[in-house]
Design a protein around this motif. Structure first.
Motif, short mmCIF file in Angstrom:
data_model
loop_
_atom_site.label_atom_id
_atom_site.label_comp_id
_atom_site.label_asym_id
_atom_site.label_seq_id
_atom_site.Cartn_x
_atom_site.Cartn_y
_atom_site.Cartn_z
N HIS A 110 2.01 7.78 0.41
CA HIS A 110 1.14 6.83 1.10
C HIS A 110 -0.20 6.78 0.36
N PHE A 111 -0.64 5.57 0.04
CA PHE A 111 -1.88 5.37 -0.70
C PHE A 111 -2.76 4.37 0.03
N ILE A 112 -4.06 4.62 0.01
CA ILE A 112 -5.02 3.68 0.58
C ILE A 112 -6.22 3.60 -0.36
N CYS A 113 -6.98 2.53 -0.21
CA CYS A 113 -8.31 2.48 -0.82
C CYS A 113 -9.25 3.06 0.22
N SER A 114 -9.99 4.08 -0.18
CA SER A 114 -10.86 4.77 0.79
C SER A 114 -12.24 4.15 0.94
N VAL A 115 -12.49 3.05 0.23
CA VAL A 115 -13.76 2.34 0.42
C VAL A 115 -13.71 1.71 1.82
N PRO A 116 -14.76 1.93 2.64
CA PRO A 116 -14.74 1.43 4.02
C PRO A 116 -14.36 -0.05 4.12
N GLY A 117 -13.39 -0.32 5.01
CA GLY A 117 -12.95 -1.69 5.27
C GLY A 117 -11.81 -2.17 4.38
N HIS A 118 -11.59 -1.52 3.25
CA HIS A 118 -10.57 -2.01 2.31
C HIS A 118 -9.16 -1.76 2.83
N CYS A 119 -8.89 -0.56 3.33
CA CYS A 119 -7.56 -0.26 3.87
C CYS A 119 -7.28 -1.16 5.06
N GLU A 120 -8.25 -1.32 5.93
CA GLU A 120 -8.07 -2.17 7.11
C GLU A 120 -7.76 -3.61 6.72
N ALA A 121 -8.23 -4.03 5.54
CA ALA A 121 -7.95 -5.38 5.05
C ALA A 121 -6.57 -5.47 4.39
N GLY A 122 -5.86 -4.33 4.31
CA GLY A 122 -4.51 -4.35 3.76
C GLY A 122 -4.36 -3.69 2.41
N GLN A 123 -5.40 -3.05 1.90
CA GLN A 123 -5.31 -2.38 0.61
C GLN A 123 -4.72 -0.99 0.83
N LYS A 124 -3.42 -0.98 1.09
CA LYS A 124 -2.69 0.25 1.35
C LYS A 124 -1.24 0.04 0.91
N LEU A 125 -0.63 1.13 0.49
CA LEU A 125 0.72 1.07 -0.07
C LEU A 125 1.51 2.29 0.35
N SER A 126 2.73 2.06 0.78
CA SER A 126 3.65 3.15 1.10
C SER A 126 4.92 2.93 0.28
N VAL A 127 5.36 3.97 -0.42
CA VAL A 127 6.59 3.86 -1.21
C VAL A 127 7.52 5.02 -0.87
N GLU A 128 8.79 4.77 -0.97
CA GLU A 128 9.82 5.78 -0.76
C GLU A 128 10.44 6.06 -2.12
N VAL A 129 10.45 7.34 -2.51
CA VAL A 129 10.95 7.73 -3.83
C VAL A 129 12.29 8.44 -3.65
N ARG A 130 13.26 7.97 -4.42
CA ARG A 130 14.59 8.57 -4.40
C ARG A 130 14.79 9.45 -5.61
#
Length: 182
Positions: A110-130
């Protein structure tokens, strides 16, 4: 003397073939493709998870987050922190762009941009690794139909077909090298 040189050449061929086989499984993925790691276009809060759904991530692959240093960050966080857009106590954080992250285990990242407001705006990523190309079973604790779980669609990069071709050529070279060794 000629036999000794041929044996050395065969040994070198075997080593090169196994090295090529070993590195063919890793693929580089540019997160968001040409958009990079920034505010999602058009305010689409699912942009990055939709991007992930079009890719098949394997152990050893590399995520490349392209962003301007000082404008964004890449913080790897827990699932709870991801869901809450909390950059407090990240697993790791990258403040300098571009950032390359090796996916070195199976399971969810799970990854996010930690700059305030960025994650809430959708700058976040979740990946599943096989674990590998033949792996179809979900990892413990994962749900194969969970939102944001990557599918097996086209990856946008050529790892599958290019890797298959290189692996096939390498496998063809190895028996020849073994025959030359004998």
């Amino acid at each position: 003397m000629a036999i000794k040189i041929m044996s050395m050449a065969a040994l070198v061929a075997v080593v090169l073939a196994s090295t090529v086989l070993q590195i063919t499984h890793a693929a580089n993925y540019t997160v968001g493709d040409t958009t990079g790691w920034t505010f999602p276009p058009g305010g689409n809060s699912e942009f990055y998870n939709n991007w992930a759904a079009d890719n098949n991530f394997l152990v050893g692959d590399i995520l490349v987050f392209n962003f301007a240093t000082g404008s964004h960050t890449v913080a790897e966080v827990t699932e709870a922190a991801y869901n809450n857009c909390s950059g407090t106590n990240p697993i790791s954080i990258h403040n300098t762009g571009p950032a390359s992250i090796v996916l070195n285990r199976t399971g969810a990242y799970h990854f996010i941009c930690s700059v305030p407001g960025h994650c809430e705006a959708g700058q976040k990523l979740s990946v599943e690794v096989r674990n590998g190309p033949g792996s179809t079973a979900p990892t413990p604790g994962s749900s194969p139909n969970a939102p944001g779980t990557p599918g097996s669609g086209p990856s946008g990069s050529p790892p599958s077909s290019a890797s298959s071709l290189v692996a096939a050529v390498s496998l063809a070279i190895m028996p020849i090298a073994f025959v030359l060794l004998c």
